[in-house]
Design an enzyme around this catalytic site. Structure first.
Site, mmCIF file in Angstrom:
data_model
loop_
_atom_site.group_PDB
_atom_site.id
_atom_site.type_symbol
_atom_site.label_atom_id
_atom_site.label_comp_id
_atom_site.label_asym_id
_atom_site.label_seq_id
_atom_site.Cartn_x
_atom_site.Cartn_y
_atom_site.Cartn_z
ATOM 1 C CG ASP A 135 5.164 0.192 5.921
ATOM 2 O OD1 ASP A 135 6.050 -0.059 6.758
ATOM 3 O OD2 ASP A 135 4.232 -0.590 5.656
ATOM 4 C CB SER B 239 -0.951 0.015 1.194
ATOM 5 O OG SER B 239 -0.246 0.106 2.419
#
Length: 403
Positions: free
Chosen positions: A221, A168
């Protein structure tokens, strides 16, 4: 370069890596340090402005099985001119911190439910892909006065969705980077690579998209997928980029066992309630592993001496084993992960789970002096057992323009 009614039609190509957590899984939630590293597997996006009799955006995202044709006029009417936070006087796309995230996301959510009556019936990864696209597209373009042309947006990924490799975040980084590059091109600014300032802006936009997908992301991330190399993170301190020359070779093993990060985090939290002192000791040990591993990786990126390299890899292997066992003590390993680890250990190779555990991925460290026949044998055994094994590198480039 094509033209339409006197307006140049542009094409943008961008790619961004995935990521794996090397050390600090779960303990990062309790204030300890985690380190993540960019993955050799990447997500790629192409945005192509097109001539069309109807003003539309075609979105093709095979990774989540999503194909959409969206009319542009309703987007520009209802989502452009994004709201800015109180105390700020404007919202330019290069200052995402000025954007009122909650109001803008609320407008996107309202728009999707008004224009897509079946929106609630879509799978969650498709919902979030649409949310992030509209959020970033209207947020970035909506703060400019640039003409918006019909366009095709297609994205491909080598990453497995929902398996802990930053799919994602890689998607969000690719999307926002490509939109920013398109804005620059339409403003007359051409460049061959993203500057450090560009990357900071891209990472901030991607972080907001991650908030849409995950609620309260750490930021590790999107930072890893944007900047590449190694990222150190501690809750409340923000990500720190460690620009090391690392190209660690690993076997990335997909157990094909799905898992839910939130459920595993809740399992650890519940376990800690009954065994607070013991679990806190495990968390402290995980923190020591993380800091020691960081020092080793820093040394490894500098040394050229073969004997020293072998010694550093041996120390890394010990830490991988230790970290996996500590996570196993928290109850987040899985039979499939243990099977992968046993196959690696039988060949003298270190293996650990990465991410939340409970399935997902394992990573096997392959030192540069490894016997290739040994690696081939391991890969064949794992694939025969139904796992997917990919020989790849860690620590490569972050987001990049593609020709």
């Amino acid at each position: 370069m094509k033209m339409m009614n006197g307006v140049e039609l542009h094409e943008v190509r961008v790619s961004a890596p995935g990521k794996v957590i090397l050390h600090g899984e779960h303990s990062v939630v309790y204030g300890k340090t985690a380190i993540a590293v960019s993955l050799g597997l990447r997500t790629s996006i192409v945005i192509k402005e097109i001539h069309s009799d109807t003003h539309i955006v075609n979105v093709d995202l095979p990774a989540v099985d999503l194909q959409e044709t969206i009319e542009l006029q309703p987007i520009t009417d209802k989502l452009f001119d994004p709201p800015f936070l109180p105390g700020t006087t404007e919202f330019p796309w290069m200052e995402p911190g000025n954007l009122d995230h909650e109001k803008h996301f609320g407008a996107v959510e309202k728009f999707l439910h008004e224009t897509r009556p079946d929106f609630d019936s879509l799978q969650s990864n498709r919902q979030n892909s649409l949310r992030c696209f509209l959020y970033a597209f209207s947020g970035i373009f909506g703060s400019t006065k640039l003409p918006v042309c019909s366009m095709e947006i297609s994205m491909e990924s080598e990453l497995t969705v929902g398996a802990g490799t930053g799919s994602s975040a890689s998607f969000a980084v690719c999307l926002t980077a490509a939109l920013i590059q398109l804005v620059k091109l339409k403003s007359g600014v051409d460049q061959e690579e993203f500057s450090m300032e560009d990357k900071k802006i891209i990472s901030s936009w991607a972080f907001n998209c991650e908030r849409i997908t995950h609620g309260s992301p750490s930021g590790i991330d999107n930072s890893t997928c944007t900047f590449g190399s190694l990222i150190s993170f501690r809750k409340g301190a923000g990500p720190r980029v460690l620009d090391l020359e690392l190209r660690l070779r690993v076997l990335l093993v997909d157990t094909r066992v799905s898992r839910e990060t939130k459920a595993l985090a809740a399992k650890v939290a519940a376990f800690r309630e009954w065994n607070t002192a013991a679990v806190d000791s495990v968390m402290d040990a995980c923190d020591h592993v993380t800091h020691t591993a960081t020092e080793i990786l820093e040394n490894l990126s500098k040394t050229k001496n073969i004997t020293d390299i072998q010694l550093q890899y041996q120390r890394l292997e010990e830490l991988w084993d230790m970290n996996h066992c500590l996570l196993g003590a928290l109850g987040v390993s899985h039979a499939a992960l243990e099977r992968v680890r046993a196959a690696a250990r039988a060949r003298g190779l270190a293996c650990k789970l990465t991410g939340a555990g409970g399935g997902g991925y394992a990573i096997v460290l392959i030192p540069p002096y490894s016997d290739e026949a040994n690696i081939t044998s391991l890969k064949q055994e794992l694939e025969a057992a139904g796992f997917r094994a990919t020989d790849t590198r860690l620590g490569g480039a972050g987001v990049a323009l593609r020709s």
